[in-house]
Design an enzyme around this catalytic site. Structure first.
Site, PDB file in Angstrom:
ATOM      1  N   LYS A 297      11.469   8.157   2.746  1.00 12.01           N
ATOM      2  CA  LYS A 297      10.157   7.519   2.680  1.00 12.01           C
ATOM      3  C   LYS A 297       9.271   8.262   1.689  1.00 12.01           C
ATOM      4  CE  LYS A 297      11.521   4.709   5.917  1.00 12.01           C
ATOM      5  NZ  LYS A 297      12.184   3.480   5.443  1.00 12.01           N
TER       6      LYS A 297
ATOM      7  N   ASP B 208       7.402   1.659  -4.413  1.00 12.37           N
ATOM      8  CA  ASP B 208       8.318   0.700  -3.758  1.00 12.37           C
ATOM      9  C   ASP B 208       7.886  -0.767  -3.814  1.00 12.37           C
ATOM     10  OD1 ASP B 208       9.412   3.126  -3.169  1.00 12.37           O
ATOM     11  OD2 ASP B 208       9.295   2.947  -0.990  1.00 12.37           O
TER      12      ASP B 208
ATOM     13  N   VAL C 255       3.586   0.035  -1.498  1.00 16.51           N
ATOM     14  CA  VAL C 255       3.822  -0.285  -0.083  1.00 16.51           C
ATOM     15  C   VAL C 255       4.825   0.677   0.537  1.00 16.51           C
ATOM     16  CG1 VAL C 255       3.312  -2.709  -0.433  1.00 16.51           C
ATOM     17  CG2 VAL C 255       5.682  -1.941  -0.677  1.00 16.51           C
ATOM     18  N   THR C 256       4.807   0.709   1.861  1.00 16.00           N
ATOM     19  CA  THR C 256       3.738   0.255   2.724  1.00 16.00           C
ATOM     20  C   THR C 256       2.768   1.423   2.935  1.00 16.00           C
ATOM     21  OG1 THR C 256       4.937   0.839   4.772  1.00 16.00           O
ATOM     22  CG2 THR C 256       5.176  -1.415   3.962  1.00 16.00           C
TER      23      THR C 256
ATOM     24  N   GLU D 194      12.709   2.661  -3.006  1.00 16.97           N
ATOM     25  CA  GLU D 194      13.491   3.167  -1.868  1.00 16.97           C
ATOM     26  C   GLU D 194      14.854   2.515  -1.934  1.00 16.97           C
ATOM     27  OE1 GLU D 194      11.697   2.775   2.031  1.00 16.97           O
ATOM     28  OE2 GLU D 194      13.535   3.437   3.039  1.00 16.97           O
TER      29      GLU D 194
ATOM     30  N   LYS E  74      14.601   6.808  -4.554  1.00 17.11           N
ATOM     31  CA  LYS E  74      14.432   7.784  -3.464  1.00 17.11           C
ATOM     32  C   LYS E  74      15.122   7.303  -2.182  1.00 17.11           C
ATOM     33  CE  LYS E  74       9.841   6.037  -2.115  1.00 17.11           C
ATOM     34  NZ  LYS E  74      10.152   5.578  -0.766  1.00 17.11           N
TER      35      LYS E  74
ATOM     36  N   CYS F 281       5.783   4.669   3.241  1.00 17.84           N
ATOM     37  CA  CYS F 281       6.170   5.413   2.028  1.00 17.84           C
ATOM     38  C   CYS F 281       4.975   5.905   1.221  1.00 17.84           C
ATOM     39  CB  CYS F 281       7.098   4.560   1.180  1.00 17.84           C
ATOM     40  SG  CYS F 281       8.696   4.341   1.985  1.00 17.84           S
TER      41      CYS F 281
ATOM     42  N   GLN G 148     -12.129  14.105   7.395  1.00 21.26           N
ATOM     43  CA  GLN G 148     -12.261  15.572   7.358  1.00 21.26           C
ATOM     44  C   GLN G 148     -12.383  16.100   5.925  1.00 21.26           C
ATOM     45  OE1 GLN G 148      -9.685  17.574  10.467  1.00 21.26           O
ATOM     46  NE2 GLN G 148      -8.590  15.623  10.295  1.00 21.26           N
TER      47      GLN G 148
END
Ligand code: C5J
Length: 222
Positions: free
Chosen positions: A132, A24, A157-158, A72, A129, A162, A202
């Site tokens: 997001k 995007d 971005v961002t 987007e 798209k 997204c 993790q």
């Protein structure tokens, strides 16, 4: 390629299965008068990452590795725009409204275009798209399968909207994902930092993160 220096540990890159996905990088998010600005954001933050995104794109092209772009946006008749998205919040201009760069976030409008410095080259895939995440309601999964891609380097971005949504979608579909830290940005620096931290926590629960220079170094030897 020995792997890409990354956090929380080396990204096990397999060059034949690797693509860059640029999320995007549109005028609507980076220029005054677009969607990002209509939500009250300081859009100047986005333009600052253009040189690093460009370096990544050029290095993938030079190595003969795929570059995929996303945008987007919505159909002109708004048939793929849920009312809940159109009516959300209190923006100065809503999706589909006429703004200084044409209709906000509508396919084919000047403001919806990718920034000219980062324009797709002939033959590169561009995914339009409505959500997001770039896998939702698009052909992205099929495109990647056909190309034999299993690993994605992310820019764009961002970071926490997204980019992170698409990384999470990709991770759940079995892709190994690496976020290029200087080639992504948020309107909120604290959200970028938090997204990077939660992606690689993790033991890379969503994916890896790396400096652009370390990605370029590895790609140059791909
Ligand atoms: C947003 C995006 N932030 N591309 N879109 O609405 O992250």
């Amino acid at each position: 390629m020995a792997g890409i220096k990354a956090e929380p540990f080396t990204f096990p890159a397999r060059p034949r299965e690797l693509a860059l996905i640029v999320i995007d990088m549109q005028r609507d998010f980076a220029e005054p008068g677009g969607f990002g600005a209509s939500l009250g954001n300081d859009v100047s933050r986005i333009a600052r990452i253009v040189p690093d995104v460009k370096r990544l794109i050029e290095s993938f092209r030079a190595a003969g590795l795929p570059v995929i772009h996303t945008m987007e946006c919505h159909r002109p008749d708004l048939s793929d725009l849920p009312l809940s998205k159109r009516n959300r919040g209190n923006p100065s201009l809503r999706i589909g409204d006429e703004g200084p760069m044409g209709r906000i976030l509508i396919s084919g409008e000047p403001g919806t275009a990718i920034l000219p410095e980062l324009a797709p080259a002939d033959g590169e895939v561009v995914i339009e798209k409505p959500g997001k995440g770039a896998f939702y309601a698009t052909e992205l999964g099929d495109v990647l399968k056909k190309k034999g891609i299993t690993q994605l380097v992310f820019a764009g971005v961002t970071t926490e909207v997204c980019v992170q949504t698409t990384m999470r979608e990709a991770n759940d579909r079995g892709y190994e994902c690496l976020l290029a830290e200087e080639a992504t940005e948020s309107y909120f620096p604290e959200f970028k930092a938090a997204a990077i931290a939660m992606i690689r926590a993790q033991g890379a629960i969503v994916g890896w993160t790396a400096d652009v220079d370390d990605i370029l170094e590895a790609i140059a030897h791909a």
